[in-house]
Design a protein around this motif. Structure first.
Motif, short mmCIF file in Angstrom:
data_model
loop_
_atom_site.label_atom_id
_atom_site.label_comp_id
_atom_site.label_asym_id
_atom_site.label_seq_id
_atom_site.Cartn_x
_atom_site.Cartn_y
_atom_site.Cartn_z
N UNK A 1 38.31 22.47 35.60
CA UNK A 1 38.45 21.95 36.96
C UNK A 1 38.07 23.01 37.99
N UNK A 2 38.51 24.23 37.78
CA UNK A 2 38.20 25.32 38.71
C UNK A 2 36.70 25.53 38.81
N UNK B 1 34.77 24.07 46.90
CA UNK B 1 36.15 23.77 47.28
C UNK B 1 37.15 24.80 46.82
N UNK B 2 36.72 25.78 46.05
CA UNK B 2 37.63 26.84 45.58
C UNK B 2 36.86 28.14 45.56
N UNK B 3 37.57 29.23 45.84
CA UNK B 3 36.93 30.54 45.93
C UNK B 3 37.04 31.37 44.66
N UNK B 4 37.52 30.78 43.59
CA UNK B 4 37.62 31.51 42.33
C UNK B 4 39.04 31.83 41.92
N UNK C 1 40.17 29.88 38.84
CA UNK C 1 39.60 30.40 37.58
C UNK C 1 40.42 31.56 37.05
N UNK C 2 40.80 32.44 37.96
CA UNK C 2 41.63 33.59 37.55
C UNK C 2 43.00 33.10 37.09
N UNK C 3 43.55 32.12 37.81
CA UNK C 3 44.84 31.56 37.41
C UNK C 3 44.76 30.96 36.01
N UNK D 1 46.09 25.24 46.22
CA UNK D 1 45.09 24.61 45.36
C UNK D 1 45.14 23.09 45.47
N UNK D 2 46.31 22.56 45.81
CA UNK D 2 46.43 21.11 45.95
C UNK D 2 45.49 20.57 47.03
#
Length: 94
Positions: free
Chosen positions: A36-37, A45-48, A51-53, A83-84
């Protein structure tokens, strides 16, 4: 934060992004979160952080001690704050 709370907060939305039923267990959730990341990053929509999480959660699934597992889950939870919003944006654009 517990794994149960993380999956309760994000599990259904992560599963929606991946296009699969919600994962059961820490390792499965980490795997779905990783996929998903990647999709959210490609959509801008996400800065990475997610992915680290996901990496932290995968490591937590294989941790030797409860203390190590809790520390990794805590780090992941901190990265997933907000993240939501990215998940909601993805749902709206789908």
């Amino acid at each position: 934060m517990s794994v149960e709370k993380l999956t309760r907060l994000y599990g259904e939305d992560v599963a929606f992004v991946v296009g699969e039923p919600a994962a059961v267990g820490l390792a499965g959730f980490a795997e779905q979160l990783s996929v998903a990341a990647d999709r959210l990053e490609r959509a801008g929509l996400d800065d990475g952080d997610a992915s680290v999480a996901a990496l932290y959660l995968a490591d937590a699934a294989e941790a030797d001690s409860d203390a190590e597992r809790r520390a990794l889950i805590k780090r992941a939870a901190e990265l997933l704050r907000g993240f939501d919003e990215a998940l909601s944006d993805y749902r709206l654009s789908a």
